[in-house]
Write a protein that holds these residues in place. Structure first.
Motif, mmCIF file in Angstrom:
data_model
loop_
_atom_site.group_PDB
_atom_site.id
_atom_site.type_symbol
_atom_site.label_atom_id
_atom_site.label_comp_id
_atom_site.label_asym_id
_atom_site.label_seq_id
_atom_site.Cartn_x
_atom_site.Cartn_y
_atom_site.Cartn_z
ATOM 1 N N TYR A 30 -34.806 33.422 62.293
ATOM 2 C CA TYR A 30 -35.145 32.439 61.264
ATOM 3 C C TYR A 30 -35.652 31.108 61.839
ATOM 4 O O TYR A 30 -36.662 30.574 61.409
ATOM 5 N N ARG A 31 -34.924 30.611 62.855
ATOM 6 C CA ARG A 31 -35.278 29.302 63.430
ATOM 7 C C ARG A 31 -36.678 29.328 64.025
ATOM 8 O O ARG A 31 -37.444 28.387 63.897
ATOM 9 N N LYS A 32 -36.986 30.438 64.701
ATOM 10 C CA LYS A 32 -38.309 30.592 65.331
ATOM 11 C C LYS A 32 -39.386 30.583 64.262
ATOM 12 O O LYS A 32 -40.432 29.977 64.416
ATOM 13 N N LEU A 33 -39.079 31.240 63.178
ATOM 14 C CA LEU A 33 -40.049 31.366 62.097
ATOM 15 C C LEU A 33 -40.354 29.999 61.484
ATOM 16 O O LEU A 33 -41.506 29.694 61.168
ATOM 17 N N GLN A 34 -39.285 29.194 61.326
ATOM 18 C CA GLN A 34 -39.470 27.851 60.789
ATOM 19 C C GLN A 34 -40.418 27.063 61.681
ATOM 20 O O GLN A 34 -41.311 26.379 61.225
ATOM 21 N N GLU A 35 -40.194 27.225 62.987
ATOM 22 C CA GLU A 35 -40.974 26.500 63.987
ATOM 23 C C GLU A 35 -42.442 26.958 63.979
ATOM 24 O O GLU A 35 -43.345 26.192 64.219
ATOM 25 N N TYR A 36 -42.643 28.241 63.693
ATOM 26 C CA TYR A 36 -43.969 28.834 63.855
ATOM 27 C C TYR A 36 -44.701 29.075 62.540
ATOM 28 O O TYR A 36 -45.699 29.786 62.511
ATOM 29 N N LYS A 37 -44.186 28.475 61.453
ATOM 30 C CA LYS A 37 -44.749 28.749 60.131
ATOM 31 C C LYS A 37 -46.273 28.595 60.084
ATOM 32 O O LYS A 37 -46.993 29.496 59.667
ATOM 33 N N GLU A 38 -46.751 27.449 60.556
ATOM 34 C CA GLU A 38 -48.194 27.176 60.472
ATOM 35 C C GLU A 38 -48.985 28.133 61.355
ATOM 36 O O GLU A 38 -50.061 28.596 61.007
ATOM 37 N N GLU A 39 -48.389 28.421 62.522
ATOM 38 C CA GLU A 39 -49.062 29.318 63.476
ATOM 39 C C GLU A 39 -49.213 30.720 62.865
ATOM 40 O O GLU A 39 -50.260 31.348 62.974
ATOM 41 N N VAL A 40 -48.138 31.163 62.209
ATOM 42 C CA VAL A 40 -48.157 32.487 61.579
ATOM 43 C C VAL A 40 -49.253 32.525 60.505
ATOM 44 O O VAL A 40 -50.036 33.465 60.420
ATOM 45 N N TYR A 41 -49.322 31.461 59.737
ATOM 46 C CA TYR A 41 -50.304 31.372 58.660
ATOM 47 C C TYR A 41 -51.724 31.398 59.222
ATOM 48 O O TYR A 41 -52.588 32.124 58.725
ATOM 49 N N ALA A 42 -51.914 30.624 60.285
ATOM 50 C CA ALA A 42 -53.246 30.570 60.909
ATOM 51 C C ALA A 42 -53.611 31.947 61.449
ATOM 52 O O ALA A 42 -54.761 32.389 61.335
#
Ligand SMILES: Nc1ncnc2c1ncn2[C@@H]1O[C@H](COP(=O)(O)OP(=O)(O)OP(=O)(O)O)[C@@H](O)[C@H]1O
Length: 550
Positions: A105-117
């Motif tokens: 979860y924490r990683k996902l929060q950190e990488y939200k924009e990256e995942v979207y891009a």
């Protein structure tokens, strides 16, 4: 039920097998085109030198043969490319979603924009380029075939051509280096763009009321990203274009040399000159293809690297073995948490060490001022955050730090920033009698119906949506309900009902245990245990002394 998510996603992002197959087909199609030009060449050269050896009928058969091969392979290739492009596009998207579903979860929060891009930009870049790979390799093969044929026509002219082509490639390679750097920089801007885009979408109401907010975001943040992105990308592509033009000028220079000077310099016969020029003109097509594809491939390489980096980063925190613990603790009778400690990072907020005990059917309330760490604590006991230290005992049995992942099976939470799904996902057998009972108790009867497993609507008020979310967790086969300021959005009447009636019903009828964060001091006395969170430390409050405290 087939679990597609847990299927191993180690597969390559781009399937190599069909790609190689289609590349071969592209080569066949290219070579048939090449055969076509060779036959024409042969006829012309025979006509010029008047050494007709083959009857025209033979050429007709050859023409017909190559045309059939050319069109059949083209059609087959085009159909395959359409299918492959869609497969790659959706496979990559499915792969990224699988990664997200499994990511900490924490990683996902950190990488939200990256995942979207990645989902919006990189996937397109990679799938577009993967199609061009076919043309790219078939063009390279065709270039090689043309070179062999040119060697057969005249070694001297091939020597001159090789020098000119090598010079063109060198100029192109040197100049494309700075273009690549710019393409990388443009990709970096994507993350900032997504951040701005998200803030505009999420703040749409605020912007609608005060348009100046939107104007300021647009002028000060978006314009900067758009202008930089546009300028850099145009510069990079113009550089590629200029290199392409330089290479083409060299090429035409080569053709001029062959037609005008090679006769004098190398004593090349006219028929060879014409054939050679013909092949060179044919060669232009694949060479231009290669040059046009290179920028697209470079952009895709940047995206592919980004995707692989994202994949690595999301998987970095090693997750415990993928063992199913479903229902493992549904009969738990007591949980002891020992020395839990978590920090957001160096010099950042931390909780712990925390010791916390809870028994089956106990109702525990946690209170405390804003920012004292209540939600952080809840997230640590849910094992959403990777603890720095701590262990748990479930029914006296040690669950060490490394295996804390399975403790999640104890809990069913409704977060303060909860999300209401449109169905009872993750629940194998929905007990509809229970659903109806709670729709009535939660006063949602007539407001929401369940149709084919889906809620008739999720367009409810915030308080009503929270009630639906609570019904959802009640149906889960998990013994501890965790509520973060659940009652904060309820009206005074329903809040009263919640503390004085609903909690008792849930504990009694559903055999549940409750941990709730609350600011409702009027109802603190309805808990069995009251805990105060103060700057990351948990302390017990004596309920009998409440009157003196509040
Ligand atoms: N992702 C994060 N990174 C760094 N610090 C964070 C992060 N999330 C929260 N914090 C910090 O942790 C502290 C505790 O936050 P937490 O949300 O646990 O408080 P809380 O007691 O639940 O507050 P409230 O009653 O306002 O909901 C805050 O000071 C906050 O700044």
């Amino acid at each position: 039920m087939k679990n597609n998510v847990s299927e191993n996603s180690n597969s390559q992002l781009i399937p190599l097998k069909p790609l190689i197959g289609y590349s071969l087909l592209a080569i066949i199609s290219g070579l048939s085109g090449f055969a076509f030009i060779t036959i024409i060449n042969k006829i012309i050269s025979n006509s010029i030198t008047a050494t007709e050896t083959q009857p025209m009928q033979n050429y007709l058969y050859m023409f017909a043969g190559t045309i059939v091969i050319f069109f059949v392979s083209r059609r087959w290739l085009a159909g395959g490319v359409i299918k492959l492009s869609q497969k790659i596009y959706w496979d990559i998207r499915k792969d990224v979603i699988k990664l997200i579903l499994k990511a900490p979860y924490r990683k996902l929060q950190e990488y939200k924009e990256e995942v979207y891009a990645t989902l919006t930009t990189d996937v397109n870049h990679v799938s577009n380029a993967s199609l061009m790979v076919i043309t790219f390799f078939s063009s390279i093969i065709l270039i090689a075939a043309c070179l062999v044929y040119m060697a057969f026509l005249s070694l001297k002219l091939l020597g001159v051509s090789t020098v000119v082509i090598a010079l063109g490639v060198l100029i192109y390679a040197l100049r494309s280096k700075s273009s690549n750097t710019q393409i990388k920089e443009v990709r970096e801007l994507e993350k900032t763009f997504i951040t701005i885009f998200n803030s505009i979408l999420n703040g749409a109401k605020e912007i609608n009321i005060n348009a100046d907010k939107g104007t300021q975001i647009y002028d000060q943040r978006l314009m900067k990203v758009a202008t930089t992105g546009e300028t850099k990308y145009v510069t990079a592509l113009l550089k590629y274009l200029n290199s392409e033009i330089i290479s083409q000028i060299l090429f035409y220079g080569l053709i001029t040399f062959i037609l005008v000077f090679s006769g004098t310099v190398f004593q090349t016969p006219i028929a060879t000159k014409v054939s050679f020029t013909f092949v060179l003109l044919y060669l232009m097509g694949p060479i231009v293809s290669v040059m046009t594809i290179i920028p697209v491939m470079n952009r895709a390489t940047v995206s592919l690297k980004k995707m692989n980096k994202l994949k690595e980063d999301l998987a970095k925190i090693e997750k415990p073995q993928n063992v199913s613990h479903k229902g493992q603790y549904k009969d738990f009778s007591d949980l002891k948490i020992r020395n839990y400690a978590f920090s957001f990072g160096e010099n950042q907020f931390s909780v712990g060490p925390i010791n916390f005990d809870i028994k089956r059917n106990e109702v525990v309330f946690i209170y405390g001022g804003n920012g004292e760490g209540k939600t952080t604590f809840i997230n640590t006991i849910l094992n959403l955050y990777n603890l720095d230290n701590g262990e748990a005992y479930i029914d006296g049995k040690l669950v060490p730090l490394k295996e804390l992942e399975k403790i999640k099976n104890l809990f069913a939470p409704v977060f303060s920033d909860f999300y209401l799904f449109d169905a009872f996902y993750g629940i194998a057998d929905v007990d509809y009698d229970k659903v109806n009972k709670y729709l009535k108790l939660f006063e949602l009867e007539g407001k929401v119906q369940i149709k084919d497993g889906y809620f008739s609507t999720t367009n409810l008020s915030t308080g009503q949506r929270k009630r639906m979310a609570l019904i959802n967790v009640l149906l889960e086969d998990r013994p501890i309900i965790v509520l973060d300021e659940w009652a904060a959005d309820q009206d005074p009447y329903f809040r009263h009902k919640f503390y004085t009636e609903i909690i008792a019903t849930i504990v009694r009828d559903e055999d549940k245990t409750i941990i709730a964060i609350t600011h409702d001091d009027r109802y603190y006395n309805t808990a069995d245990t009251l805990l105060k969170m103060e700057y990351g430390k948990l302390e017990k409050t004596n309920i009998s002394e409440l009157a003196e405290i509040f």
